[in-house]
Design a protein around this motif. Structure first.
Motif: not given
Length: 247
Positions: A36-58
């Motif tokens: 998953s990705c978002d400009l904010l951190p994941a609520e569950d603290g997962s290490n499978r979440h990227m904090v970034c603009d989604i357009r950077e990884i499309l």
């Protein structure tokens, strides 16, 4: 439950604009390589979440892209009125400087900002909708004509679903723009309560949420039943398509 086939590598799936992890966990439970990705951190603290603009990884080689909660306030029909008559209070998407200056800005200056915010929202949706991914789902309310005109390759919503179609006692119409994916099939269709009853009000918690800093979290969160249907139905469909290509 349909698990990812052991005979082929797991699909690479990106869940964009999600902080709750609800959809990410649904796909992960079926064995997919999901992030998953978002400009904010994941609520569950997962290490499978990227904090970034989604357009950077499309362009990072995804097999399936599901963009769950892109900023949509400026795109939806309910917000079109603010383009001609800007609100008294500054929108949340404005810059700190714009928020500070808002009370003293003229109506025309505010209107210019509102149209800029529309352009920014449409650009994000357009980038996701036209990403180099074979299978794409983007959640968004029904758009007004100005938003549609700004999205390259715009297509009307393929489907609008409700949580109670999938076993969750709630009202929240969700429009899904689909490319390369089938419509979701209801899995546990409930009978909605009658309007005016306490149960109906309880099912309407999303619409009745009071104003506050966390209101957006409640209104944007995906219900578990829908997430499970996405993982099972879209994940299975995409995996079958990939296996046919490699056969």
């Amino acid at each position: 439950m349909v698990m990812a086939s052991p005979s082929s590598p797991p699909m690479r799936i990106l869940i964009g604009c999600e902080t709750s992890g609800v959809v990410r966990r649904a796909f992960a439970a079926l064995g997919h390589d999901v992030w998953s990705c978002d400009l904010l951190p994941a609520e569950d603290g997962s290490n499978r979440h990227m904090v970034c603009d989604i357009r950077e990884i499309l362009n990072d080689g995804w097999d399936l892209l599901a963009v769950m909660h892109p900023p949509c306030t400026r795109l939806c029909n309910s917000g079109v009125r603010w383009l001609s008559g800007p609100p008294t209070n500054p929108p949340g998407e404005t810059t700190a400087q714009e928020k500070q200056a808002w009370p003293s800005l003229s109506t025309e200056a505010r209107r210019i900002i509102m149209w800029r915010l529309l352009d920014e929202g449409a650009a994000l949706f357009s980038a996701c909708w036209n990403a180099p991914v074979e299978r794409i789902a983007v959640e968004n309310p029904v758009m007004h004509r100005h938003a549609k005109a700004r999205i390259a390759g715009y297509a009307p919503p393929a489907q609008t679903v409700q949580p109670w179609w999938f076993g969750d006692q709630a009202f929240k119409a969700t429009s899904l723009y689909l490319r390369g994916l089938p419509k979701l099939t209801p899995t546990d269709r409930l009978t909605p309560p009658k309007p005016g009853t306490d149960e109906h009000r309880r099912w309407s918690i999303v619409h009745r949420a009071p104003s506050g800093a966390d209101r957006w979290r409640l209104r944007s969160r995906t219900y578990p039943g829908i997430a499970a249907a996405m993982a099972t139905q879209w994940g299975g469909y995409a995996e079958d398509a990939l296996q046919e290509l490699s056969a």
